[in-house]
Write a protein that holds these residues in place. Sequence first.
Motif, PDB file in Angstrom:
ATOM      1  N   PHE A   3       5.060  -5.059   8.856  1.00 55.75           N
ATOM      2  CA  PHE A   3       4.427  -4.768   7.576  1.00 55.75           C
ATOM      3  C   PHE A   3       4.168  -6.063   6.815  1.00 55.75           C
ATOM      4  O   PHE A   3       4.834  -7.079   7.022  1.00 55.75           O
ATOM      5  CB  PHE A   3       5.324  -3.854   6.747  1.00 55.75           C
ATOM      6  N   LEU A   4       3.197  -6.020   5.924  1.00 57.30           N
ATOM      7  CA  LEU A   4       2.896  -7.162   5.074  1.00 57.30           C
ATOM      8  C   LEU A   4       2.381  -6.659   3.730  1.00 57.30           C
ATOM      9  O   LEU A   4       1.987  -5.505   3.583  1.00 57.30           O
ATOM     10  CB  LEU A   4       1.888  -8.090   5.752  1.00 57.30           C
ATOM     11  N   SER A   5       2.422  -7.532   2.756  1.00 56.01           N
ATOM     12  CA  SER A   5       1.917  -7.226   1.419  1.00 56.01           C
ATOM     13  C   SER A   5       0.828  -8.225   1.077  1.00 56.01           C
ATOM     14  O   SER A   5       0.945  -9.413   1.397  1.00 56.01           O
ATOM     15  CB  SER A   5       3.047  -7.298   0.385  1.00 56.01           C
ATOM     16  N   TYR A   6      -0.226  -7.739   0.433  1.00 50.29           N
ATOM     17  CA  TYR A   6      -1.345  -8.632   0.133  1.00 50.29           C
ATOM     18  C   TYR A   6      -2.012  -8.231  -1.178  1.00 50.29           C
ATOM     19  O   TYR A   6      -1.883  -7.099  -1.660  1.00 50.29           O
ATOM     20  CB  TYR A   6      -2.356  -8.650   1.281  1.00 50.29           C
ATOM     21  N   GLY A  11      -3.835  -5.856  -7.726  1.00 50.70           N
ATOM     22  CA  GLY A  11      -2.422  -5.581  -7.497  1.00 50.70           C
ATOM     23  C   GLY A  11      -2.000  -6.052  -6.124  1.00 50.70           C
ATOM     24  O   GLY A  11      -2.660  -6.876  -5.494  1.00 50.70           O
ATOM     25  N   ILE A  12      -0.877  -5.522  -5.655  1.00 49.73           N
ATOM     26  CA  ILE A  12      -0.358  -5.859  -4.333  1.00 49.73           C
ATOM     27  C   ILE A  12      -0.339  -4.600  -3.483  1.00 49.73           C
ATOM     28  O   ILE A  12       0.243  -3.588  -3.869  1.00 49.73           O
ATOM     29  CB  ILE A  12       1.046  -6.473  -4.422  1.00 49.73           C
ATOM     30  N   HIS A  13      -0.998  -4.658  -2.341  1.00 52.86           N
ATOM     31  CA  HIS A  13      -1.062  -3.538  -1.421  1.00 52.86           C
ATOM     32  C   HIS A  13      -0.101  -3.746  -0.259  1.00 52.86           C
ATOM     33  O   HIS A  13       0.217  -4.875   0.119  1.00 52.86           O
ATOM     34  CB  HIS A  13      -2.476  -3.387  -0.863  1.00 52.86           C
ATOM     35  N   LEU A  14       0.334  -2.631   0.316  1.00 55.56           N
ATOM     36  CA  LEU A  14       1.152  -2.649   1.517  1.00 55.56           C
ATOM     37  C   LEU A  14       0.267  -2.379   2.725  1.00 55.56           C
ATOM     38  O   LEU A  14      -0.567  -1.463   2.709  1.00 55.56           O
ATOM     39  CB  LEU A  14       2.238  -1.569   1.439  1.00 55.56           C
ATOM     40  N   GLY A  15       0.442  -3.173   3.766  1.00 57.73           N
ATOM     41  CA  GLY A  15      -0.307  -2.972   4.996  1.00 57.73           C
ATOM     42  C   GLY A  15       0.605  -3.005   6.197  1.00 57.73           C
ATOM     43  O   GLY A  15       1.746  -3.483   6.132  1.00 57.73           O
ATOM     44  N   LEU A  25      -2.004   0.818   3.556  1.00 54.45           N
ATOM     45  CA  LEU A  25      -1.214   2.021   3.313  1.00 54.45           C
ATOM     46  C   LEU A  25      -1.226   2.444   1.855  1.00 54.45           C
ATOM     47  O   LEU A  25      -1.004   3.621   1.548  1.00 54.45           O
ATOM     48  CB  LEU A  25       0.229   1.789   3.766  1.00 54.45           C
ATOM     49  N   THR A  26      -1.469   1.501   0.956  1.00 55.86           N
ATOM     50  CA  THR A  26      -1.424   1.809  -0.471  1.00 55.86           C
ATOM     51  C   THR A  26      -2.482   2.837  -0.846  1.00 55.86           C
ATOM     52  O   THR A  26      -2.249   3.701  -1.699  1.00 55.86           O
ATOM     53  CB  THR A  26      -1.603   0.520  -1.290  1.00 55.86           C
ATOM     54  N   GLU A  27      -3.641   2.769  -0.224  1.00 53.32           N
ATOM     55  CA  GLU A  27      -4.735   3.672  -0.572  1.00 53.32           C
ATOM     56  C   GLU A  27      -4.722   4.970   0.231  1.00 53.32           C
ATOM     57  O   GLU A  27      -5.558   5.847   0.018  1.00 53.32           O
ATOM     58  CB  GLU A  27      -6.075   2.956  -0.368  1.00 53.32           C
ATOM     59  N   ALA A  28      -3.783   5.116   1.151  1.00 55.77           N
ATOM     60  CA  ALA A  28      -3.725   6.311   1.992  1.00 55.77           C
ATOM     61  C   ALA A  28      -2.853   7.382   1.329  1.00 55.77           C
ATOM     62  O   ALA A  28      -1.910   7.083   0.596  1.00 55.77           O
ATOM     63  CB  ALA A  28      -3.166   5.959   3.362  1.00 55.77           C
ATOM     64  N   ASP A  29      -3.157   8.622   1.606  1.00 49.98           N
ATOM     65  CA  ASP A  29      -2.356   9.735   1.098  1.00 49.98           C
ATOM     66  C   ASP A  29      -1.138   9.947   1.987  1.00 49.98           C
ATOM     67  O   ASP A  29      -1.228   9.947   3.214  1.00 49.98           O
ATOM     68  CB  ASP A  29      -3.185  11.026   1.069  1.00 49.98           C
TER      69      ASP A  29
END
Length: 283
Positions: A3-6, A11-15, A25-29
């Motif tokens: 995993f990574l954060s960007y 803001g900061i998203h999780l991927g 993953l941040t934009e996924a339900d």
Amino acid sequence: MRFLSYYADGGIHLGVETEGGVVDLTEADGTPASALELVAGGSAALDAVRRYLGTAPPTRALETLALASCVPDPGKIVCVGANYRRHSAEAGLPVPDNPIYFAKYRNSLSGHRQEVAIPPGTVRVDYEVELVAVIGSPARGVTPAAALDYVFGYATGNDLSAREHQTRTSQWMYGKISDGFAPLGPYLVTADEVPDPQNLDLRTWVNGELRQDASTSDMVFSVAMLVSDLSQVTTLEPGDVIFTGTPEGVILGMDEQVWLKPGDHIECEVLGLGRLSTTLVKG
């Protein structure tokens, strides 16, 4: 999983990294939206990520992303000093009978490929590659035998240090807490991919020159011992990070000490966890 954060959309998203690229993953339900939600969610959060990956979601190229610290908002950043036998020897320190702890703070975090400013008037800047353990569930009073069950995953860290500030008193913190002086990443790798944290190679390069080349097997206090010891006096919470110490090869231990300066490029790697790049600039 890795995993990574960007940084994205203010803001900061999780991927999560896949063979095809990075999946947001941040934009996924139904998936964790941040590193903290991920580690606190444990196996259920990982199962949700696996289900989402099974839908063939869109990907992004890693090289296009501006990475943050892989754990952007830990409640605690605990660091361990003199935790490698050969590093203690090169620094002229006795091998400790008990772990030596100090703290860093969130302002010290920085991500892969980020620039870090040397504070004005600071000259003796040093690198320290470290294995970093990330707590996944509340730990209080745990035994060494059970301690690794509370670790969600691991990352590569660089405990940048201002030696003249670190040694001005018996307390090291002042030389450790500068902005950006705790690069962490690029990945948070789940613990199932690290079967033995005491059998990992660590390396550091400065401007392409290999400086540190060692193994976590040289630790005085293992990851399990550190987690257990800390949990006797404080509750370790999901997202807390533990910088577990650095091996030999730092500038402090060299006969000819040429300290880091603006323009220097440092790469730190823990084998299997990714290579962490930092460029120093003038503050």
